[in-house]
Design a protein around this motif. Structure first.
Motif, PDB file in Angstrom:
ATOM      1  N   VAL A 203      27.530  42.267  41.028  1.00  0.00           N
ATOM      2  CA  VAL A 203      28.897  42.784  41.024  1.00  0.00           C
ATOM      3  C   VAL A 203      29.089  43.748  42.189  1.00  0.00           C
ATOM      4  O   VAL A 203      28.145  44.038  42.929  1.00  0.00           O
ATOM      5  CB  VAL A 203      29.196  43.530  39.697  1.00  0.00           C
TER       6      VAL A 203
ATOM      7  N   TYR B 120      36.180  40.325  33.209  1.00  0.00           N
ATOM      8  CA  TYR B 120      35.628  39.791  34.462  1.00  0.00           C
ATOM      9  C   TYR B 120      35.256  38.333  34.262  1.00  0.00           C
ATOM     10  O   TYR B 120      34.807  37.934  33.182  1.00  0.00           O
ATOM     11  CB  TYR B 120      34.411  40.595  34.922  1.00  0.00           C
TER      12      TYR B 120
ATOM     13  N   ALA C 168      37.027  38.192  40.282  1.00  0.00           N
ATOM     14  CA  ALA C 168      37.447  39.030  39.146  1.00  0.00           C
ATOM     15  C   ALA C 168      38.918  38.794  38.921  1.00  0.00           C
ATOM     16  O   ALA C 168      39.666  38.488  39.844  1.00  0.00           O
ATOM     17  CB  ALA C 168      37.186  40.511  39.453  1.00  0.00           C
TER      18      ALA C 168
ATOM     19  N   GLN D 288      32.970  47.339  40.067  1.00  0.00           N
ATOM     20  CA  GLN D 288      32.807  46.540  38.854  1.00  0.00           C
ATOM     21  C   GLN D 288      31.684  47.092  37.980  1.00  0.00           C
ATOM     22  O   GLN D 288      31.781  47.084  36.749  1.00  0.00           O
ATOM     23  CB  GLN D 288      32.515  45.086  39.224  1.00  0.00           C
TER      24      GLN D 288
END
Length: 234
Positions: free
Chosen positions: A198, A164, A229, A202
């Motif tokens: 997030v 990420y 991402a 995620q």
């Protein structure tokens, strides 16, 4: 005869008290009438801590806030809310009570330090915290407002990848209030947890990474690109 005198004394006392209270009430009304007054904003009902204040709350039929005229000397003009603009867009960091003047120090902007983290999360986002034991990178230089990449090592393929990119750091929790100084004299934070913003998807992936992989966080430049991402991240 004594009873007559006693009754007379009792009535005299009652008349005296009645005259006193009547005069006091007149004096009070005269004082309020002649004194400088100010119109302030007060809650109609109690308002809980971490309540967001919107413009709609000031509509007459909303029943949330109303105007109240008070003697100016009874309030601190510098701290009491008198205008709607002082409150709209703010969050209560303390409870507000019905009918009481609102101290402007009891509300903060949404990004204020005392505002609940849940109110700062954009719609569709969640907060995920890495435990201190897994955060072994960047030597304690990560601060709130920074962005990090998550660098993952896969033991099976013996390869590393960026899982990420640009995850915003929302909170930096410390194990203790003390901080260790490096050899250069720079102050380093002792992490307890690092909390990032997030999506739920995620968060699930990060939990898997934290429990199954070796990973490090890579600190990014402050003026980096918006949060995204990698296309292949799952």
């Amino acid at each position: 005869m004594k009873k007559v005198y006693l009754i007379a004394v009792i009535f005299a006392l009652i008349a005296g008290f009645a005259t006193y209270f009547f005069a006091s009430e007149i004096d009070k009304k005269t004082t309020i009438k002649d004194a400088d007054t100010v119109e302030i904003i007060v809650p109609v009902n109690d308002l809980a801590q971490n309540s967001s204040i919107t413009e709609e709350m000031f509509a007459e039929d909303a029943g949330v806030f109303t105007k109240k005229t008070v003697v100016a000397s009874d309030v601190n003009a510098e701290n009491v809310a008198t205008e709607q603009s002082q409150l709209v867009g703010k969050v209560t960091v303390d409870p507000l009570y019905a009918g009481e003047p609102i101290n402007v120090n009891r509300v903060e902007d949404l990004n204020g330090a005392d505002v609940a983290l849940s109110l700062k999360l954009p719609k569709g986002k969640v907060a995920y915290s890495f435990s201190a034991g897994s955060v072994t990178s960047v030597d304690g230089y990560i601060n709130e407002g920074d962005k990090v990449d998550v660098l993952v090592y896969d033991a099976e393929t013996k390869k590393s990848k960026v899982a990420y990119k640009n995850l915003p750091i929302m909170r930096v929790s410390t194990a203790t209030a003390s901080k260790n100084a490096s050899a250069s004299g720079t102050t380093l934070t002792e992490y307890s947890t690092l909390t990032v913003q997030v999506t739920e998807k995620q968060a699930l992936a990060l939990y898997k990474i934290e429990n199954e992989n070796s990973f490090k966080l890579v600190l990014k430049h402050r003026n980096n690109a918006p949060t995204t991402a990698p296309a292949n991240a799952k």
